[in-house]
Design an enzyme around this catalytic site. Structure first.
Site, PDB file in Angstrom:
ATOM      1  N   CYS A  34       0.839  -1.207   0.000  1.00  0.00           N
ATOM      2  CA  CYS A  34       0.000   0.000   0.000  1.00  0.00           C
ATOM      3  C   CYS A  34       0.874   1.257   0.000  1.00  0.00           C
ATOM      4  O   CYS A  34       0.529   2.264  -0.637  1.00  0.00           O
ATOM      5  CB  CYS A  34      -0.908   0.030   1.225  1.00  0.00           C
ATOM      6  SG  CYS A  34      -2.028  -1.365   1.309  1.00  0.00           S
ATOM      7  N   ARG A  87      -7.924  -4.569  -2.991  1.00  0.00           N
ATOM      8  CA  ARG A  87      -7.501  -3.386  -3.770  1.00  0.00           C
ATOM      9  C   ARG A  87      -8.521  -3.154  -4.881  1.00  0.00           C
ATOM     10  O   ARG A  87      -8.380  -3.689  -5.981  1.00  0.00           O
ATOM     11  CB  ARG A  87      -6.097  -3.612  -4.356  1.00  0.00           C
ATOM     12  CG  ARG A  87      -5.065  -3.847  -3.282  1.00  0.00           C
ATOM     13  CD  ARG A  87      -3.674  -4.038  -3.826  1.00  0.00           C
ATOM     14  NE  ARG A  87      -2.840  -4.604  -2.792  1.00  0.00           N
ATOM     15  CZ  ARG A  87      -2.273  -3.918  -1.802  1.00  0.00           C
ATOM     16  NH1 ARG A  87      -2.404  -2.598  -1.760  1.00  0.00           N
ATOM     17  NH2 ARG A  87      -1.562  -4.504  -0.880  1.00  0.00           N
TER      18      ARG A  87
END
Ligand code: BEZ
Length: 240
Positions: free
Chosen positions: A56, A139
């Protein structure tokens, strides 16, 4: 998947062509009322699994570094994870102060990141996929148009970082198909030939194969390509 898992995390997932589900949220840039506050802009609403995680972190550095490129395409970025606002603030400060990735450093994340500890937004957008995780969003990427309609959706698992050039290419392709009434072929990039939509009548199909048009090459009645320059595209879609 057990019934219990299903109940904990999943609500109906929005689909391409649906209105983007609305929500009010606290973000790192203040409160938002979505999608009303974004009317007239394209939006990329994306989730990431958790603050202070390495994949991330690389994604945030990359996306934040491209924010101006998206702004020129009239597109705002909006992130989300199932973390508190304080977690977001602490992580974004750490990214700026300590982390370097592919030569990008001192990166300030200026797009809003939604606090979603209640999972309300994640559930509305099908970002929780219990087979992958019951506590972290996958995601997800939602491309939402200026009228608040979902135009494209991408999902990636926790372990694989997204390709942000592809997300930008997708946005440009959507804007090009809207502006010029064409479709884009595999691996299309601005400047490549575009696809003329297949004919809707026998008469047009016949004309396509029989007439020699300078602006179009038809290999068969359903498969016609035409030129569309980069300049024409960006002249039309870039924010003036
Ligand atoms: C990461 O962003 O590095 C990550 C997050 C959740 C699970 C695995 C990796």
């Amino acid at each position: 998947m057990s019934e219990h898992l299903h109940e904990c995390c999943v609500s109906a997932m929005p689909r391409i062509g649906d209105r983007a589900p609305s929500f009010k949220a606290i973000t790192t840039q203040g409160e938002i009322n979505f999608p009303e506050d974004y009317a007239g802009s394209w939006v990329i609403l994306f989730s990431h699994p958790a603050d202070f995680t390495p994949v991330c972190t690389t994604e945030f550095i990359t996306f934040a570094s491209m924010m101006d490129e998206f702004a020129k395409l009239n597109c705002k970025l909006l992130g989300l994870s199932i973390d508190s606002i304080y977690g977001h603030i602490a992580w974004l400060r750490t990214i700026k102060e300590k982390i370097e990735y592919r030569g990008m450093k001192d990166v300030e994340v200026n797009f809003p990141v939604i606090e979603d500890i209640t999972m309300e937004v994640a559930k509305k957008y099908g970002m929780l996929q219990p087979g992958e995780s019951t506590t972290k969003a996958v995601r997800a990427v939602f491309v939402i148009d200026p009228k608040g309609v979902i135009r494209a959706i991408i999902y990636y698992p926790l372990s694989v970082g997204r390709n942000f050039d592809e997300i930008k290419r997708l946005l440009i392709a959507l804007q090009t198909t809207d502006a010029f009434g064409v479709a884009t072929p595999a691996d299309w990039r601005p400047g490549d030939d575009v696809i003329v939509p297949p004919p809707g009548s026998c008469g047009v199909a016949k004309e396509r194969v029989e007439s020699k048009r300078e602006d179009m090459v038809c290999y068969d009645w359903f498969f016609c390509l035409k030129k569309l320059s980069k300049e024409e595209i960006f002249d039309r879609i870039l924010k003036k």
